[in-house]
Design a protein around this motif. Structure first.
Motif, mmCIF file in Angstrom:
data_model
loop_
_atom_site.group_PDB
_atom_site.id
_atom_site.type_symbol
_atom_site.label_atom_id
_atom_site.label_comp_id
_atom_site.label_asym_id
_atom_site.label_seq_id
_atom_site.Cartn_x
_atom_site.Cartn_y
_atom_site.Cartn_z
ATOM 1 N N TRP A 227 0.848 -1.196 0.000
ATOM 2 C CA TRP A 227 0.000 0.000 0.000
ATOM 3 C C TRP A 227 0.877 1.236 0.000
ATOM 4 O O TRP A 227 2.070 1.161 0.286
ATOM 5 C CB TRP A 227 -0.861 0.022 1.267
ATOM 6 C CG TRP A 227 -1.905 -1.038 1.322
ATOM 7 C CD1 TRP A 227 -1.787 -2.276 1.901
ATOM 8 C CD2 TRP A 227 -3.240 -0.966 0.793
ATOM 9 N NE1 TRP A 227 -2.969 -2.975 1.755
ATOM 10 C CE2 TRP A 227 -3.875 -2.198 1.090
ATOM 11 C CE3 TRP A 227 -3.959 0.016 0.100
ATOM 12 C CZ2 TRP A 227 -5.196 -2.464 0.718
ATOM 13 C CZ3 TRP A 227 -5.272 -0.251 -0.265
ATOM 14 C CH2 TRP A 227 -5.875 -1.480 0.044
ATOM 15 N N LYS A 228 0.271 2.372 -0.272
ATOM 16 C CA LYS A 228 0.958 3.653 -0.137
ATOM 17 C C LYS A 228 0.075 4.650 0.585
ATOM 18 O O LYS A 228 -1.146 4.648 0.415
ATOM 19 C CB LYS A 228 1.307 4.215 -1.511
ATOM 20 C CG LYS A 228 0.088 4.502 -2.353
ATOM 21 C CD LYS A 228 0.425 5.322 -3.569
ATOM 22 C CE LYS A 228 0.002 6.755 -3.429
ATOM 23 N NZ LYS A 228 0.269 7.536 -4.643
ATOM 24 N N ALA A 229 0.729 5.485 1.366
ATOM 25 C CA ALA A 229 0.037 6.648 1.936
ATOM 26 C C ALA A 229 0.372 7.817 1.027
ATOM 27 O O ALA A 229 1.466 7.889 0.466
ATOM 28 C CB ALA A 229 0.534 6.905 3.345
ATOM 29 N N LEU B 215 -0.323 12.266 0.113
ATOM 30 C CA LEU B 215 -0.771 13.568 0.605
ATOM 31 C C LEU B 215 -0.525 13.664 2.116
ATOM 32 O O LEU B 215 -1.351 14.183 2.859
ATOM 33 C CB LEU B 215 -2.242 13.784 0.252
ATOM 34 C CG LEU B 215 -2.546 13.594 -1.244
ATOM 35 C CD1 LEU B 215 -4.031 13.562 -1.509
ATOM 36 C CD2 LEU B 215 -1.881 14.679 -2.073
ATOM 37 N N THR B 216 0.605 13.137 2.536
ATOM 38 C CA THR B 216 0.929 13.096 3.960
ATOM 39 C C THR B 216 1.868 14.230 4.364
ATOM 40 O O THR B 216 2.208 14.340 5.530
ATOM 41 C CB THR B 216 1.583 11.747 4.326
ATOM 42 O OG1 THR B 216 2.585 11.465 3.353
ATOM 43 C CG2 THR B 216 0.574 10.621 4.324
ATOM 44 N N SER B 217 2.318 15.032 3.410
ATOM 45 C CA SER B 217 3.179 16.166 3.788
ATOM 46 C C SER B 217 2.469 17.464 3.427
ATOM 47 O O SER B 217 1.646 17.508 2.515
ATOM 48 C CB SER B 217 4.526 16.091 3.066
ATOM 49 O OG SER B 217 4.383 16.494 1.719
ATOM 50 N N ALA C 170 3.774 19.982 1.984
ATOM 51 C CA ALA C 170 4.163 20.375 0.617
ATOM 52 C C ALA C 170 3.215 19.743 -0.396
ATOM 53 O O ALA C 170 2.741 20.395 -1.324
ATOM 54 C CB ALA C 170 5.604 19.950 0.331
ATOM 55 N N LYS C 171 2.922 18.441 -0.201
ATOM 56 C CA LYS C 171 2.036 17.748 -1.140
ATOM 57 C C LYS C 171 0.606 18.253 -1.031
ATOM 58 O O LYS C 171 -0.084 18.416 -2.024
ATOM 59 C CB LYS C 171 2.052 16.246 -0.856
ATOM 60 C CG LYS C 171 3.262 15.523 -1.334
ATOM 61 C CD LYS C 171 3.349 15.426 -2.839
ATOM 62 C CE LYS C 171 2.082 14.915 -3.454
ATOM 63 N NZ LYS C 171 2.290 14.482 -4.854
ATOM 64 N N MET C 172 0.155 18.483 0.190
ATOM 65 C CA MET C 172 -1.231 18.945 0.355
ATOM 66 C C MET C 172 -1.421 20.302 -0.307
ATOM 67 O O MET C 172 -2.432 20.553 -0.960
ATOM 68 C CB MET C 172 -1.592 19.024 1.830
ATOM 69 C CG MET C 172 -1.802 17.654 2.425
ATOM 70 S SD MET C 172 -2.473 17.803 4.084
ATOM 71 C CE MET C 172 -2.564 16.092 4.555
ATOM 72 N N SER D 51 5.412 5.630 2.518
ATOM 73 C CA SER D 51 4.820 6.490 3.545
ATOM 74 C C SER D 51 4.435 7.871 3.043
ATOM 75 O O SER D 51 3.905 8.666 3.805
ATOM 76 C CB SER D 51 5.767 6.582 4.736
ATOM 77 O OG SER D 51 7.050 6.979 4.334
ATOM 78 N N GLY D 52 4.694 8.182 1.770
ATOM 79 C CA GLY D 52 4.253 9.473 1.219
ATOM 80 C C GLY D 52 5.412 10.371 0.858
ATOM 81 O O GLY D 52 6.480 10.323 1.490
ATOM 82 N N GLY D 53 5.210 11.179 -0.154
ATOM 83 C CA GLY D 53 6.255 12.071 -0.655
ATOM 84 C C GLY D 53 6.721 13.043 0.415
ATOM 85 O O GLY D 53 5.905 13.664 1.093
#
Ligand code: OOG
Ligand code: MG
Length: 263
Positions: A61-63, A65-67, A69-71, A232-234
């Motif tokens: 799986w991937k998470a 939009l966890t940072s 910057a990405k949001m 875990s997200g970018g």
């Protein structure tokens, strides 16, 4: 949920077509403005079911939009999850074709490989660290199928969080030997630094993002099985790539991951 079973199948077919034949589609909420996050996951789950029925193997799986910057880059405020299959994996240092992608972008992520099952609700970062076999550096090649990157959370979740390709590499390490939040990463494109950050950008600690993912899985009556590969997200914003570009992601303590893009 607002979508009927027919709507879910219809939207799944639309997303599957865009993903497998690499063309852009308008965001799904143009046609279904009431679509919720739960509807987005219903479409994503249908897509996962179809891919598995076609012989794809889910590897994890991937998470997303966890940072922050990405949001900010994507104009959303809640993280998301998506599934990863064997067909999305590419070897380190390989040439990755862009012919079967719409608008590929690359981002640096910390990947976790799990040694024990995890189950929510109530999963914490400490639970994640205890269940982690090792971590390794990864680059995710995301590819939003939505025209002009115009989308909202429900649409991006239906599009499996823009998942397209991923490359793991570098050096696998035990989490207890690292101070994960302070790990620095630098992304180079054609020899120039284009992005940098520290892993703490991902929810203060990348393990927090994995805990969140496990808790979202619990809402879908799923667990995170031992052996899963989880991104875990970018850490930084995503960088656009085109044929001819070469990318090196350098991670403190974890080595580097490289690839180049071709037609
Ligand atoms: C959504 C995918 C986000 C991440 O690591 O934040 C993601 C997108 O930006 O298209 O994979
Ligand atoms: Mg990502």
């Amino acid at each position: 949920m607002t979508l009927s079973r027919e709507d879910i199948v219809r939207l799944c077919e639309r997303v599957e077509g865009a993903q497998t034949r690499a063309y852009a589609i308008p965001k799904l909420t143009n046609e279904y403005p009431q679509m919720t996050i739960a509807d987005g996951y219903a479409v994503q789950n249908e897509l996962r079911r179809r891919f598995i029925a076609q012989g794809h193997k889910q590897v994890g799986w991937k998470a997303g939009l966890t940072s922050k910057a990405k949001m900010q880059q994507m104009g959303v405020s809640v993280p998301s999850i998506g599934f990863l299959t064997d067909r999305m994996a590419r070897p380190e240092s390989s040439a990755i074709s862009t012919a079967d992608l719409v608008h590929p972008r690359v981002e640096c992520e910390v990947a976790f490989v799990m040694k024990a099952d995890l189950q929510g609700p109530g999963c914490t970062a400490a639970d994640v660290l205890a269940a982690t076999d090792y971590v390794l550096p990864a680059v995710e090649i995301i590819d939003s199928r939505f025209s002009g990157f115009k989308f909202d959370l429900a649409s991006v979740i239906a599009d499996n969080g823009s998942s397209a390709r991923f490359v793991g590499g570098g050096r696998a390490r035990y989490v207890e030997d690292l101070d994960l939040p302070t790990l620095g990463v630098v992304m180079e494109k054609n020899g120039e630094i284009v992005a940098m950050g520290a892993a703490a950008a991902v929810m203060g600690h990348p393990a927090e993002a994995i805990a969140m993912l496990v808790n979202i899985l619990a809402e879908m009556d799923e667990i995170l099985p031992a052996g899963s590969f989880v991104m875990s997200g970018g850490i930084t914003e995503a960088i656009a790539v085109k044929p001819g570009d070469s990318i090196v992601a350098r991670f403190q303590e974890l080595g580097s991951v490289s690839m180049r893009f071709v037609e």
